[in-house]
Design a protein around this motif. Structure first.
Motif, PDB file in Angstrom:
ATOM      1  N   GLU B  10       0.840  -1.200   0.000  1.00 51.27           N
ATOM      2  CA  GLU B  10       0.000   0.000   0.000  1.00 51.27           C
ATOM      3  C   GLU B  10       0.868   1.240   0.000  1.00 51.27           C
ATOM      4  OE1 GLU B  10      -3.453  -1.866   2.941  1.00 51.27           O
ATOM      5  OE2 GLU B  10      -3.185   0.302   2.793  1.00 51.27           O
ATOM      6  N   SER B  12       0.257   5.788  -0.047  1.00 53.91           N
ATOM      7  CA  SER B  12      -0.700   6.873   0.040  1.00 53.91           C
ATOM      8  C   SER B  12       0.042   8.196  -0.096  1.00 53.91           C
ATOM      9  CB  SER B  12      -1.430   6.805   1.389  1.00 53.91           C
ATOM     10  OG  SER B  12      -2.340   7.877   1.533  1.00 53.91           O
ATOM     11  N   GLU B  15      -2.706  14.620  -3.230  1.00 58.37           N
ATOM     12  CA  GLU B  15      -2.951  15.057  -4.598  1.00 58.37           C
ATOM     13  C   GLU B  15      -1.855  16.027  -5.027  1.00 58.37           C
ATOM     14  OE1 GLU B  15      -6.747  16.900  -4.879  1.00 58.37           O
ATOM     15  OE2 GLU B  15      -6.880  16.697  -7.062  1.00 58.37           O
ATOM     16  N   SER B  82       0.021  13.684  -9.184  1.00 58.41           N
ATOM     17  CA  SER B  82      -1.007  12.669  -8.965  1.00 58.41           C
ATOM     18  C   SER B  82      -2.400  13.281  -8.807  1.00 58.41           C
ATOM     19  CB  SER B  82      -0.661  11.816  -7.746  1.00 58.41           C
ATOM     20  OG  SER B  82      -0.519  12.621  -6.598  1.00 58.41           O
ATOM     21  N   LEU B  84      -6.804  12.456  -8.060  1.00 54.72           N
ATOM     22  CA  LEU B  84      -7.689  11.573  -7.304  1.00 54.72           C
ATOM     23  C   LEU B  84      -8.067  10.340  -8.116  1.00 54.72           C
ATOM     24  CD1 LEU B  84     -10.062  14.202  -5.605  1.00 54.72           C
ATOM     25  CD2 LEU B  84      -8.025  13.087  -4.646  1.00 54.72           C
ATOM     26  N   ASP B  86      -6.278   8.621  -9.919  1.00 54.50           N
ATOM     27  CA  ASP B  86      -5.191   7.636  -9.970  1.00 54.50           C
ATOM     28  C   ASP B  86      -5.332   6.599  -8.859  1.00 54.50           C
ATOM     29  OD1 ASP B  86      -2.754  10.224 -10.795  1.00 54.50           O
ATOM     30  OD2 ASP B  86      -4.046   9.027 -12.104  1.00 54.50           O
ATOM     31  N   THR B  87      -6.246   6.818  -7.933  1.00 53.68           N
ATOM     32  CA  THR B  87      -6.480   5.858  -6.850  1.00 53.68           C
ATOM     33  C   THR B  87      -6.920   4.526  -7.442  1.00 53.68           C
ATOM     34  OG1 THR B  87      -7.032   7.537  -5.204  1.00 53.68           O
ATOM     35  CG2 THR B  87      -7.928   5.320  -4.860  1.00 53.68           C
ATOM     36  N   ARG B 110      -1.644  -1.099  -3.642  1.00 53.26           N
ATOM     37  CA  ARG B 110      -2.862  -0.270  -3.515  1.00 53.26           C
ATOM     38  C   ARG B 110      -2.436   1.167  -3.306  1.00 53.26           C
ATOM     39  NH1 ARG B 110      -7.928  -1.422  -2.855  1.00 53.26           N
ATOM     40  NH2 ARG B 110      -7.487  -3.591  -2.340  1.00 53.26           N
ATOM     41  N   LEU B 111      -2.721   2.018  -4.285  1.00 53.94           N
ATOM     42  CA  LEU B 111      -2.346   3.434  -4.230  1.00 53.94           C
ATOM     43  C   LEU B 111      -3.576   4.283  -3.927  1.00 53.94           C
ATOM     44  CD1 LEU B 111      -0.292   5.739  -4.663  1.00 53.94           C
ATOM     45  CD2 LEU B 111      -0.942   5.699  -7.089  1.00 53.94           C
ATOM     46  N   THR B 112      -3.446   5.123  -2.914  1.00 54.81           N
ATOM     47  CA  THR B 112      -4.517   6.051  -2.557  1.00 54.81           C
ATOM     48  C   THR B 112      -4.005   7.472  -2.695  1.00 54.81           C
ATOM     49  OG1 THR B 112      -5.443   4.466  -0.974  1.00 54.81           O
ATOM     50  CG2 THR B 112      -6.130   6.775  -0.764  1.00 54.81           C
ATOM     51  N   ILE B 113      -4.736   8.269  -3.456  1.00 53.97           N
ATOM     52  CA  ILE B 113      -4.414   9.685  -3.603  1.00 53.97           C
ATOM     53  C   ILE B 113      -5.394  10.462  -2.720  1.00 53.97           C
ATOM     54  CG2 ILE B 113      -4.051  11.599  -5.187  1.00 53.97           C
ATOM     55  CD1 ILE B 113      -2.258   9.141  -5.729  1.00 53.97           C
ATOM     56  N   ASN B 114      -4.869  11.204  -1.782  1.00 56.74           N
ATOM     57  CA  ASN B 114      -5.714  11.938  -0.831  1.00 56.74           C
ATOM     58  C   ASN B 114      -5.880  13.391  -1.260  1.00 56.74           C
ATOM     59  OD1 ASN B 114      -5.966   9.745   1.144  1.00 56.74           O
ATOM     60  ND2 ASN B 114      -3.768  10.054   1.456  1.00 56.74           N
TER      61      ASN B 114
END
Lengths: 113, 115
Positions: B10, B12, B15, B82, B84, B86-87, B110-114
């Motif tokens: 993972e 994170s 943006e 990056s 959003l 791209d999540t 697992r990539l999360t863009i905040n």
């Protein structure tokens, strides 16, 4: 130009039953591959069909079988379903037999209970 | 047998930041293809970028670029600016030039863009 389409999108089956999943390849593509993706894992190669013949197989038992039709659409059949067969099944089509990129459908989510 | 390893389960980032996803692979082949695929919650695998092993120049697609180190068998993906959207899960994949069109995938990141 239509993309790769799979049906059904979701399916629930009972252990011991048989299931058939379907895939329509992208226009102009003569190669179809099937993958099994367990939850939280990367996809695993099941087999590939090229011009209606099996052209490579991964480490899956014979109860996983397939067909490719003259229009290059394909079926994946699984006999004697087991609980561990629960997964997302992805179909991918390619414009050629080797190398290059594969274009994926949205998958069929199979749940075996 | 070929294997693909993604060591970051993972990641994170915020943006607009830049993020790099790692991938290593093992093969005895000299000619092959490497890919990064994106799998959003819609489940469909979408090709992000592709690299031919015989090309020394790193592939680039808009905000996405790779750092391909053939000797080290490393193939990282850099996402600049990056967004959003791209999540998603990102998978590194390998295929040989000969034989069946068999993609060997890593376990995914697992990539999360905040925001």
């Amino acid at each position: 130009e239509t993309g790769v389409t799979q049906s059904p999108t979701h399916l629930i089956k009972t252990r011991g039953q048989q299931v058939t999943l379907r895939c329509s390849s992208q226009s102009g593509h003569n190669t179809v591959s099937w993958y099994q993706q367990a939850l939280g894992q990367g996809p695993q190669f099941i087999f590939q069909y090229y011009r209606e013949e099996e052209n490579g197989r991964g480490n899956f038992p014979p109860r996983f079988s397939g067909l490719q039709f003259p229009n290059y659409s394909s079926e994946l059949n699984v006999n004697a379903l087991e609980l561990d067969d629960s997964a997302l099944y992805l179909c991918a089509s390619s414009p050629k037999r080797t190398g290059g990129e594969a274009f994926f459908g949205q998958g069929t989510r199979l749940t075996v209970v | 047998a070929q294997t693909v390893t993604q060591s970051q389960p993972e990641m994170s980032v915020q943006e607009a930041e830049t993020v790099t996803l790692s991938c290593t692979y093992d093969t005895s082949e000299n000619n092959y293809y490497l890919f990064w695929y994106k799998q959003p919650p819609s489940r469909q695998m979408i090709l992000v970028i592709r690299q031919e092993a015989y090309k020394q120049q790193n592939a680039t697609e808009n905000r996405f670029s790779v750092n391909f180190q053939k000797a080290a068998k490393s193939f990282s993906l850099k996402i600049s600016d990056s967004q959003l959207g791209d999540t998603a899960m990102y998978f590194c994949a390998f295929t040989t030039i000969q034989g069946a069109q068999k993609l060997v995938f890593g376990q995914g990141t697992r990539l999360t863009i905040n925001p």
